[in-house]
Each structure stands twice: as structure tokens, then as C-alpha cells.
Design an enzyme around this catalytic site. Structure first.
Site, PDB file in Angstrom:
ATOM      1  N   HIS A  52       3.573  -2.142   3.450  1.00  0.00           N
ATOM      2  CA  HIS A  52       3.694  -0.829   2.815  1.00  0.00           C
ATOM      3  C   HIS A  52       5.053  -0.710   2.143  1.00  0.00           C
ATOM      4  O   HIS A  52       6.087  -0.885   2.805  1.00  0.00           O
ATOM      5  CB  HIS A  52       3.542   0.295   3.852  1.00  0.00           C
ATOM      6  CG  HIS A  52       2.184   0.371   4.469  1.00  0.00           C
ATOM      7  ND1 HIS A  52       1.806  -0.442   5.516  1.00  0.00           N
ATOM      8  CD2 HIS A  52       1.102   1.150   4.181  1.00  0.00           C
ATOM      9  CE1 HIS A  52       0.551  -0.158   5.854  1.00  0.00           C
ATOM     10  NE2 HIS A  52       0.101   0.791   5.058  1.00  0.00           N
ATOM     11  N   HIS A  89      -5.873   2.939  -4.463  1.00  0.00           N
ATOM     12  CA  HIS A  89      -5.892   3.150  -3.003  1.00  0.00           C
ATOM     13  C   HIS A  89      -6.256   4.594  -2.666  1.00  0.00           C
ATOM     14  O   HIS A  89      -5.838   5.115  -1.630  1.00  0.00           O
ATOM     15  CB  HIS A  89      -4.528   2.789  -2.415  1.00  0.00           C
ATOM     16  CG  HIS A  89      -4.523   2.600  -0.926  1.00  0.00           C
ATOM     17  ND1 HIS A  89      -5.551   1.993  -0.234  1.00  0.00           N
ATOM     18  CD2 HIS A  89      -3.584   2.936   0.009  1.00  0.00           C
ATOM     19  CE1 HIS A  89      -5.258   1.960   1.055  1.00  0.00           C
ATOM     20  NE2 HIS A  89      -4.075   2.533   1.232  1.00  0.00           N
ATOM     21  N   HIS A 111      -5.439   9.237   0.375  1.00  0.00           N
ATOM     22  CA  HIS A 111      -5.573   8.409   1.582  1.00  0.00           C
ATOM     23  C   HIS A 111      -6.519   8.981   2.640  1.00  0.00           C
ATOM     24  O   HIS A 111      -6.215   8.966   3.839  1.00  0.00           O
ATOM     25  CB  HIS A 111      -4.189   8.176   2.197  1.00  0.00           C
ATOM     26  CG  HIS A 111      -4.055   6.879   2.932  1.00  0.00           C
ATOM     27  ND1 HIS A 111      -4.551   6.668   4.199  1.00  0.00           N
ATOM     28  CD2 HIS A 111      -3.474   5.714   2.580  1.00  0.00           C
ATOM     29  CE1 HIS A 111      -4.268   5.451   4.605  1.00  0.00           C
ATOM     30  NE2 HIS A 111      -3.609   4.832   3.628  1.00  0.00           N
ATOM     31  N   ASP A 164       0.813  -1.217   0.000  1.00  0.00           N
ATOM     32  CA  ASP A 164       0.000   0.000   0.000  1.00  0.00           C
ATOM     33  C   ASP A 164       0.849   1.271   0.000  1.00  0.00           C
ATOM     34  O   ASP A 164       1.996   1.288   0.447  1.00  0.00           O
ATOM     35  CB  ASP A 164      -0.892   0.028   1.239  1.00  0.00           C
ATOM     36  CG  ASP A 164      -2.094  -0.883   1.127  1.00  0.00           C
ATOM     37  OD1 ASP A 164      -2.105  -1.734   0.228  1.00  0.00           O
ATOM     38  OD2 ASP A 164      -3.012  -0.760   1.961  1.00  0.00           O
TER      39      ASP A 164
END
Length: 485
Positions: A451, A360, A364, A309
């Protein structure tokens, strides 16, 4: 989070309209600058269209949590040659995050510095105002849902490549013209609803402190100078955010030498930025050999889907691609749109290397805090950036923090993906611990959350690949896992 969950700075509404010759205002409902608002980067508001992919060597400094009870995400650009400006942004972001977590007052961490806050969230994101010649301008937008005001704060940062100095917004105005400039701002604020002489004087009357209120100043594509004030600064809270726009003809005589250059580079940018930086840009990320068609039947074989991510990140993602290629392992990258726009070459390398690229969001936010239009904007802008980089639209998305509801699902045709195992790598920053977490908890058909913005997380991957491959695991994309179960 249940296992096998394969089931399918945030910003408020609207653009800041520029109306009237000398001043503008907007209601609280439509007054927030937004990463969803294209006027900030396409010449309709402050700033010009900046092709981020042409800013060689730029690194996006990102961090975030996966804690649904205390969600936060921060990002700002690190541009070669503008180290002093990067340091200023870093300092401000760290102060905001410490305040949000309660670390600035001591005691146990708590969102907003107080336990029991409803719907806490901190989101700090960036947009480029201009990146041309020897002038760089960046705006950071902060959304803090624990704030007593509307939670939205903006600040612009300027770098003067000729002088090799960071310039706060007031540096756009010549020292000898500051009083005249402030007088014009005060006049532009007169008779505005929710603005009183007392509130204006409290913000702008004291020379010693007024610069702290003049922290968001930028030029429009026409050369006008727009000054934005956060809520509850020059006006009463119900007045919302307030802006004053001074026409080019009026403001130009008051500009400093740097302000004149910033105005010129904003109105007539040449897409070439030279700040005299000495840092050597990181080598381009090369695609790794595509392992070809994946014939693994996950209903019979032991499969695992590694998902990464918040990237892409340079050079971390490039290192990760090399690690995956050594084991012919496939992965799924859930990318953030603003990073895709900065590093489209890395996203292309991900796909050419045989991996899956998925959505994504743009910057965020907690999607469940947004309106349907804002949710669509967050996902559609990112899908467009992915398609521009790879030629292919994604089919999957991961909601930040796993925050999803019926409104989020209804706002997109993308299929949602959560996870079975959260490595919590954003907390530990310990490669050995991240590797142990995955190796000790892995079960067939798991979706694992890591990540690729953290070097420590990327450093954990070789051990994960080596150990689980020896145990008979196959590393597949999320779509392949779903298709073969």
C-alpha cells in the site's frame, strides 16, 4: 490465497430526493446517501460541485485492511487551515473503528464487538459539500454492517475560516433561533409514517442532547437547509432514514453569521478556498523518466509485479516514484477513485513514469455486498476519474479485499487481479518487516500487494528493489507479466 492468482462506507441504493416544500422522507430502500450518488456533489442535493484538484495541499487520510473476514476502510480529508475540523473527523473515525473491531470493550479484536457476525464490514468515506471562500463543509458517511439499524450513519463537519473554528452542524443556526428552528423541524416530522410524537420528543425534546441528533445539516444548491436523520432516531426503524428540508425563505432568518456565509458559498461558490492555513502545500509530484519499452520475456526471465493499493497519496506516492525510477522498475497502481479526484496530478505522474494505473473502486467497499448497479458505479466512476487524469482508461481492477464473485465479474469488462503475496503492511507499519516479507517469500512471476498510503510501506521499497534486483529479478507491470507468460 493461492500463488499466481492472476485470474481474471459501501453504500445502499439511491439518492435522497428533495420533494415537498418543508419536508421529505424516503423509504429504507432508497434512503441512503451514497458515494455512488452524484447528487451529493453536483448540485442536485446538498452541496455543490467541488473540483477537488483545486484544493491545494489536501491530504486524504486513508487506512484499510486486507482481511476478508473483517474488512474495513476509512478515509477523510485533511485540508490546510482546518486542523480543528480534521481533528474532529479523526476522533470520530477512530471511535467508529475501535467499536467495529471491538477494541472499545476490551478483549480480543472482533468485528462489531461480537464474534460470529455475518458479513461484517465498516466503510467510512467522505464527500465535500462546499469548499469556497472561508467555508468548508464535509460529510462523512459510515456503513457498518454489524449495526442494529440499517448500518448507515452520516455526519457533516463545518469549518469557519473567518473565526478559525470547527463548527458542528447546529452552528449553522443562531443560538437565539435554535428553539424556533427545532419547532419547525418537529412540524415537518408530523404525520410522517413511522414517526411518533414520542420518538421525536426523545430525539429533539431535550436541549442538552438534541444537538447530537442534528449532526447532518447542509444546504442545497438552492439555499434550502436539509436535515438528515439516521434510521431509528426520530422515527421507528421501518421508517428508514428521514429528512426534513426547510426552504430558504423560512430558514434564512434563523441562520448564524457562519450559517449565512455557508449558505451563500454553497449557492454561489467561487472555487477558491482560503481558510488562512499556514501549512505549506507539498511540492507537486513530478513524473520520473519513463524507462521506455519493456522487452522483458517473463517466460524466460525472473519477473515480479509490485502492486500498490489505495493511493494516490501525497507525498508518499511521489517518494515511491523516485524509488522505482532509481532501478528502472515498473509497477501497477490500483487507485481509489476519490483519491484520484483529489490528486489527478499524481496519477498522471504514475503513468508518465512508465507505470500501469488500474482501478480499485471509488471508496473501497466489499463489492460482493453491492448490487450490480452499485458495482458498476464504483468501477465506472473510478475509470472516468483515471481517464480524466491520464487520457487513458484502465484495463485491470482489483476488488477490495479480493472479494469477487460472478456478479462482480459480470458488472464490468475490466479484468480482475488478485495477488500471490500479501505483505500485511497495514498491520505491521514496519519497513524492515515489510521488506523481509517480500524478499524472503518472492518467487518468479509473483504479484505482490503493498500500500502506497503508508510511509512505512514506501520506506520498505528501496531494500526490496536493491535486493531482488541483485538476485536477477525484473520489476514489471501486471499486464506485461500476463502478456509474456
Amino acid at each position: 490465497m493461492p500463488r499466481h492468482a492472476l485470474a481474471p462506507v459501501l453504500f445502499l441504493l439511491g439518492s435522497l430526493a428533495l420533494t415537498g416544500a418543508c419536508s421529505t422522507g424516503s423509504s429504507p430502500a432508497d434512503s441512503a446517501p451514497s458515494a455512488d450518488n452524484p447528487s451529493r456533489t453536483r448540485g442536485n442535493g446538498t452541496g455543490t460541485q467541488v473540483d477537488l484538484s483545486k484544493l491545494k495541499g489536501v491530504n486524504i487520510v486513508s487506512d484499510s485492511s486486507t482481511d476478508r473476514s473483517c474488512p474495513w476502510a476509512t478515509s477523510y480529508p485533511d485540508v490546510p487551515g482546518a486542523g480543528a475540523m480534521t481533528a474532529a473527523m479523526k476522533r470520530d473515525v477512530e471511535v467508529r473503528l475501535a467499536g467495529f473491531l471491538g477494541e472499545d470493550i476490551g478483549g480480543p479484536p472482533s468485528c462489531g464487538g461480537a464474534d460470529g457476525s455475518e458479513g461484517p464490514e465498516l466503510n467510512v468515506s467522505f464527500s465535500f459539500l462546499v469548499a469556497s471562500g472561508d467555508v468548508l463543509g464535509v460529510r462523512l458517511t459510515t456503513v457498518d454492517r454489524t449495526s442494529n439499524a440499517d448500518g448507515i450513519g452520516t455526519r457533516t463537519y463545518w469549518y469557519d475560516g473567518a473565526a478559525k473554528k470547527y463548527r458542528p452542524s447546529p452552528g449553522l443556526i443562531a443560538d437565539g433561533s435554535r428553539d424556533t428552528f427545532v419547532s419547525a423541524l418537529k412540524k415537518g416530522l408530523e404525520k410522517r409514517e413511522g414517526v411518533t410524537p414520542e420518538s421525536v420528543d426523545a430525539a429533539l425534546g431535550d436541549r442538552e442532547y438534541r444537538d447530537s441528533y442534528l449532526d447532518d445539516m447542509a444546504f442545497t444548491a438552492d439555499g434550502d437547509l436539509r436535515v438528515d436523520f439516521d434510521r431509528d432516531t426520530v422515527g421507528l426503524p421501518p421508517a428508514g432514514r428521514i429528512s426534513v428540508t426547510l426552504p430558504r425563505a423560512i430558514v434564512t432568518p434563523w441562520l448564524s453569521d457562519f450559517g449565512s456565509r455557508a449558505q451563500a458559498e454553497t449557492t454561489d461558490p467561487d472555487d477558491k478556498l482560503d481558510l488562512g492555513g499556514t501549512r505549506t502545500p507539498a511540492p507537486a509530484v513530478a513524473a520520473q523518466p519513463d524507462p521506455g519499452e519493456d522487452t522483458t520475456d517473463c517466460s524466460k526471465a525472473k519477473c515480479i509485479a509490485l502492486t500498490f493499493d489505495d493511493g494516490p497519496a501525497a507525498p508518499e506516492t511521489g517518494t515511491l516514484l523516485k524509488n522505482l525510477a532509481q532501478y528502472k522498475a515498473r509497477a501497477t497502481f490500483f487507485v481509489v477513485g476519490q483519491n484520484v479526484a483529489t490528486h489527478p496530478d499524481i496519477v498522471r505522474a504514475e503513468m508518465k513514469s512508465g507505470h500501469e494505473v488500474a482501478n480499485h473502486s471509488w471508496n473501497h467497499p466489499v463489492l460482493t455486498n453491492l448490487t450490480p448497479a452499485q458495482i458498476r458505479s464504483q468501477l465506472e466512476r473510478t475509470t472516468t476519474a483515471i481517464k480524466d487524469a491520464t487520457g487513458k482508461e484502465p484495463t485491470l481492477f482489483r476488488p477490495p479485499y479480493g472479494a469477487i464473485d460472478d456478479e462482480v465479474k459480470a458488472a464490468t469488462s475490466l479484468s480482475p487481479v488478485l495477488w500471490d503475496m500479501d505483505t500485511l503492511d497495514w498491520k505491521t507499519h514496519d519497513p524492515a518487516k515489510v521488506a523481509r516479507t517480500v524478499i524472503s517469500q518472492a518467487e518468479p512471476n509473483d504479484v505482490v500487494l503493498i500500500h502506497d498510503i503508508h510511509p512505512t510501506s514506501v520506506a520498505a521499497v528501496p531494500e526490496i528493489l536493491r535486493t531482488l534486483t541483485a538476485r536477477g529479478y525484473h520489476f514489471v507491470t501486471v499486464s506485461h507479466l500476463r502478456a509474456t507468460l
